[in-house]
Scaffold this active site. Structure first.
Site, PDB file in Angstrom:
ATOM      1  N   ASN A  16      -6.116   6.948   1.230  1.00  7.57           N
ATOM      2  CA  ASN A  16      -5.506   6.345   0.049  1.00  7.57           C
ATOM      3  C   ASN A  16      -4.851   7.487  -0.713  1.00  7.57           C
ATOM      4  O   ASN A  16      -5.513   8.217  -1.457  1.00  7.57           O
ATOM      5  CB  ASN A  16      -6.567   5.646  -0.803  1.00  7.57           C
ATOM      6  N   GLU A  40     -12.587  -1.813  -0.407  1.00  6.78           N
ATOM      7  CA  GLU A  40     -11.222  -1.861   0.124  1.00  6.78           C
ATOM      8  C   GLU A  40     -11.086  -1.030   1.399  1.00  6.78           C
ATOM      9  O   GLU A  40     -10.328  -1.386   2.303  1.00  6.78           O
ATOM     10  CB  GLU A  40     -10.251  -1.358  -0.949  1.00  6.78           C
ATOM     11  N   ARG A  89      -2.156   0.388 -19.796  1.00  7.31           N
ATOM     12  CA  ARG A  89      -1.082  -0.604 -19.641  1.00  7.31           C
ATOM     13  C   ARG A  89      -1.288  -1.754 -20.612  1.00  7.31           C
ATOM     14  O   ARG A  89      -2.415  -2.199 -20.838  1.00  7.31           O
ATOM     15  CB  ARG A  89      -1.047  -1.140 -18.212  1.00  7.31           C
ATOM     16  N   HIS A 115      -3.923  -5.113  -5.927  1.00 13.65           N
ATOM     17  CA  HIS A 115      -5.377  -5.163  -5.656  1.00 13.65           C
ATOM     18  C   HIS A 115      -5.698  -6.188  -4.562  1.00 13.65           C
ATOM     19  O   HIS A 115      -6.819  -6.703  -4.508  1.00 13.65           O
ATOM     20  CB  HIS A 115      -6.181  -5.517  -6.924  1.00 13.65           C
ATOM     21  N   ARG A 151      -3.776   2.877   2.862  1.00 10.17           N
ATOM     22  CA  ARG A 151      -3.522   1.920   1.782  1.00 10.17           C
ATOM     23  C   ARG A 151      -2.121   2.203   1.234  1.00 10.17           C
ATOM     24  O   ARG A 151      -1.800   3.329   0.865  1.00 10.17           O
ATOM     25  CB  ARG A 151      -4.536   2.088   0.651  1.00 10.17           C
TER      26      ARG A 151
END
Length: 399
Positions: free
Chosen positions: A7, A386, A243, A182, A93
């Protein structure tokens, strides 16, 4: 089959090494390379059953970083494989697959070019993923590589949910639409949650809440993504660490005009200076916000209440969209560890059939049902994995 999962961020590499040929998948090692391109880089290697290993030296680029990972994996003292020949595949990923990739795929020249073409709408993530792929070409030439996209799971969202009510020409010209993110996490916890709750995934209505510094909520209808809170980019939806999430676009153009801000400055403001950090001026980390909340800091109280309430709004919205809900799942760094978040979101949902068990909710680091036995709607906390999703897709494609 030993699979390396990567990742890659702009200045970091997270990795896991998983043996997928054992009767059950077995984690051999995991680690993190940080501060790539800075004067002093860091490697933290955590082999299972052995002492951790750390290395501090300049790491100029991803190729050097991955080379150091390979050395750590094969080291006589802290390694987990005898030689690099044991690594049979590498899974990556990749944040953004656009409309090109509804499923994971083997890497070839065409895949690389399509990932590169999406760098304009994922400028922080996709270039780093490409660097990781190209670094493996150098360090492990000839080893099959697989890309697993955050956006793939959400390619089943219907047009009524993925289109914006903007002039249709912008979708035709620039593919401006909701993509969602996600995806590997939502896919994993929906399946694991259904199994834990005794539900048939393919005949179920599940709301998955991946809550961390970045966060999103997804409506999973009969095992497929039906709607999700993140949009064209990871900016939309929830209040996050830095955010802003949902906001009236006119507020942004108004601020930009008043402050004389460029498009780039507005983008930075919304992505890096907003969220709970922007609301409090304290931190983007919810642990710091929790401490300030407990101390009575008024801004922290408002910020945390807003952060929690936005999750609840999406749970209610998606229950309405799907005509009910069978299971609500919490995951992610905050979702897995904050009992306050889970209780706040589920409080007041009795009208939907949620009977929340506050005693069961006193848990961290354990997959568990958090609703009472008589609850019509089940609630669960599931630790996301993940990397296992990426390793599984890689194994299936290479095998």
């Amino acid at each position: 089959m030993v699979i390396l999962v990567l990742n890659c961020g702009s200045s970091s590499i997270k990795y896991q090494v998983i043996d997928m040929e054992a009767a059950k998948s077995v984690l051999l090692a995991k680690g993190l390379v940080e501060r790539i391109g800075l004067p002093e880089g860091d490697l933290t290697h955590k082999p299972v059953g052995k002492a951790n290993f750390e290395l501090h030296q300049p790491i100029p680029d991803h190729t050097v970083g991955i080379s150091l990972v390979m050395k750590a994996l094969t080291d006589p003292e802290h390694g987990v494989i005898a030689s690099l020949d044991e690594v049979k595949a590498v899974g990556h990923r990749v944040a953004h697959g656009g409309e090109y990739f509804p499923v994971s795929c083997l890497v070839d020249a065409d895949v690389k070019e399509k990932i590169r073409s999406l760098c304009a709408i994922a400028p922080l993530h996709n270039p780093a993923s490409l660097q990781g792929i190209e670094a493996i070409d150098t360090v492990l030439p000839g080893v099959p590589q697989v890309t697993v996209f955050d956006t793939s799971f959400h390619q089943t969202i219907p047009a009524m949910n993925y289109l914006f009510a903007l002039p249709y020409g912008y979708y035709e010209k620039y593919r401006v639409r909701k993509y969602g993110f996600h995806g590997t996490s939502h896919k994993f916890v929906a399946r694991a949650g259904a199994e834990l709750a005794g539900l048939d995934l393919n005949a179920s209505k599940i709301v998955t809440c991946h809550i961390g510094n970045g966060g999103s909520v997804t409506a999973v209808l009969n095992g497929k993504s039906f709607d999700t809170s993140m949009g064209f980019s990871p900016l939309d939806g929830l209040v996050m660490g830095t955010r802003c999430g949902n906001v009236d676009a006119s507020a942004i153009t108004y601020i930009g005009e008043k402050e004389g801000m460029s498009f780039a400055e507005l983008d930075t403001m919304m992505n890096k200076k907003s969220g709970v950090y922007g609301l409090t001026g304290l931190s983007s980390d919810m642990r710091d916000i929790d401490r300030a909340y407990d101390e009575g800091n008024e801004k922290a109280i408002v910020a945390r209440d807003m952060y929690y309430n936005r999750v609840k709004k999406f749970v209610g919205e998606y229950a309405a969209e799907m005509g009910g809900v069978d299971l609500i799942v919490f995951t992610g760094g905050v979702g897995e560890n904050s009992k306050e978040l889970r209780e706040s979101v589920c409080s007041g949902l009795e009208f939907m059939g949620v009977e929340f068990d506050r005693e069961a909710n006193n848990v961290r680091g354990e997959d568990k049902i958090l609703s009472k036995p008589e609850s019509k709607v089940k609630v669960a906390v599931i630790a996301t994995n993940e990397e296992l999703v990426i390793a599984t897709d890689t194994y299936n494609l290479v095998k």
